[in-house]
Design an enzyme around this catalytic site. Structure first.
Site, PDB file in Angstrom:
ATOM      1  N   GLY A   1     -32.008  19.591  21.787  1.00 22.01           N
ATOM      2  CA  GLY A   1     -30.693  19.717  21.187  1.00 22.01           C
ATOM      3  C   GLY A   1     -30.083  21.054  21.547  1.00 22.01           C
ATOM      4  O   GLY A   1     -30.609  21.786  22.392  1.00 22.01           O
TER       5      GLY A   1
ATOM      6  N   MET B   1     -29.931  23.737  19.805  1.00 20.62           N
ATOM      7  CA  MET B   1     -30.635  24.901  19.284  1.00 20.62           C
ATOM      8  C   MET B   1     -32.129  24.890  19.581  1.00 20.62           C
ATOM      9  O   MET B   1     -32.748  25.948  19.626  1.00 20.62           O
ATOM     10  CB  MET B   1     -30.419  24.987  17.781  1.00 20.62           C
ATOM     11  CG  MET B   1     -30.957  26.231  17.166  1.00 20.62           C
ATOM     12  SD  MET B   1     -30.429  26.305  15.461  1.00 20.62           S
ATOM     13  CE  MET B   1     -30.892  27.972  15.088  1.00 20.62           C
TER      14      MET B   1
ATOM     15  N   VAL C   1     -38.030  19.769  20.882  1.00 22.48           N
ATOM     16  CA  VAL C   1     -39.165  19.218  20.154  1.00 22.48           C
ATOM     17  C   VAL C   1     -40.137  18.639  21.177  1.00 22.48           C
ATOM     18  O   VAL C   1     -39.746  17.880  22.061  1.00 22.48           O
ATOM     19  CB  VAL C   1     -38.734  18.130  19.149  1.00 22.48           C
ATOM     20  CG1 VAL C   1     -39.954  17.563  18.416  1.00 22.48           C
ATOM     21  CG2 VAL C   1     -37.726  18.689  18.156  1.00 22.48           C
TER      22      VAL C   1
ATOM     23  N   ASP D   1     -27.344  16.428  10.096  1.00 21.70           N
ATOM     24  CA  ASP D   1     -27.720  15.680  11.295  1.00 21.70           C
ATOM     25  C   ASP D   1     -28.937  14.796  10.996  1.00 21.70           C
ATOM     26  O   ASP D   1     -30.062  15.179  11.275  1.00 21.70           O
ATOM     27  CB  ASP D   1     -28.036  16.666  12.426  1.00 21.70           C
ATOM     28  CG  ASP D   1     -28.285  16.000  13.766  1.00 21.70           C
ATOM     29  OD1 ASP D   1     -27.955  14.816  13.895  1.00 21.70           O
ATOM     30  OD2 ASP D   1     -28.802  16.667  14.652  1.00 21.70           O
TER      31      ASP D   1
END
Length: 176
Positions: free
Chosen positions: A60, A62, A65, A173
């Site tokens: 994403g 930021m 994962v 989100d």
């Protein structure tokens, strides 16, 4: 279904406040020309603390994962790292840590648990339970859900969100 907790806004504000970016860079011996490179981002085989990165799951604005192996407990986990790594701005580090702390306060069967928060050589990370299988968006691309399935999933998401809201965590989100 579990909801991945991401980008929460908690009722408490960080006491640290904003830090001037130039002061941060100067303190670290860097300039604005110093940008994170792809070499600074963990990849397969990279080790962060007691975790061995196995594959990227999602990315994403930021963070990233990964599926990782917890070397102490010999289990698969989701490992989230701050995308800018050691080059992250102080406010991004505060926000990332706040996300992990907010999620760690939640104990609900529909919310992924947070196991650990850490900082290894400037690489801020946290680990969570690893949810196997496809996401809801992947599932509905294959074929539409029947109305009963859709209603059941919506109720599970609403239940988890209501629980989080009761604990002072607001999701911006949701990722079912």
């Amino acid at each position: 279904n579990r909801v991945r907790v991401s980008d929460e806004v908690t009722k408490r504000e960080s006491a640290a406040g904003d830090t001037d970016r130039n002061d941060e860079l100067n303190h670290a011996g860097l300039t604005r020309d110093d940008q994170p490179s792809i070499a600074d981002v963990p990849s397969v085989g990279f080790r962060i603390g007691d975790y061995l990165v196995e594959e990227e799951i999602a990315r994403g604005g930021m963070g990233i994962v990964f599926r990782a192996l917890d070397l102490n407990l010999n289990r698969a986990v989701a490992l989230k790292v701050l995308l800018a790594g050691p080059f992250a701005r102080n406010e991004d580090r505060i926000r990332f840590r706040g996300e992990a702390e907010a999620a760690a306060r939640l104990d609900h069967p529909g919310i992924v648990p947070v196991y650990e928060v850490g900082d290894r050589d400037g690489m801020l990370y946290f680990t969570m339970g690893l949810i196997q299988g496809s996401s809801l968006s992947q599932r509905v691309r294959q074929s539409p859900l029947d109305p009963i399935q859709a209603a059941t999933i919506a109720m599970q998401i609403a239940d988890a969100a209501q629980y989080a809201h009761g604990k002072g965590v607001v999701h911006r989100d949701l990722k079912p």
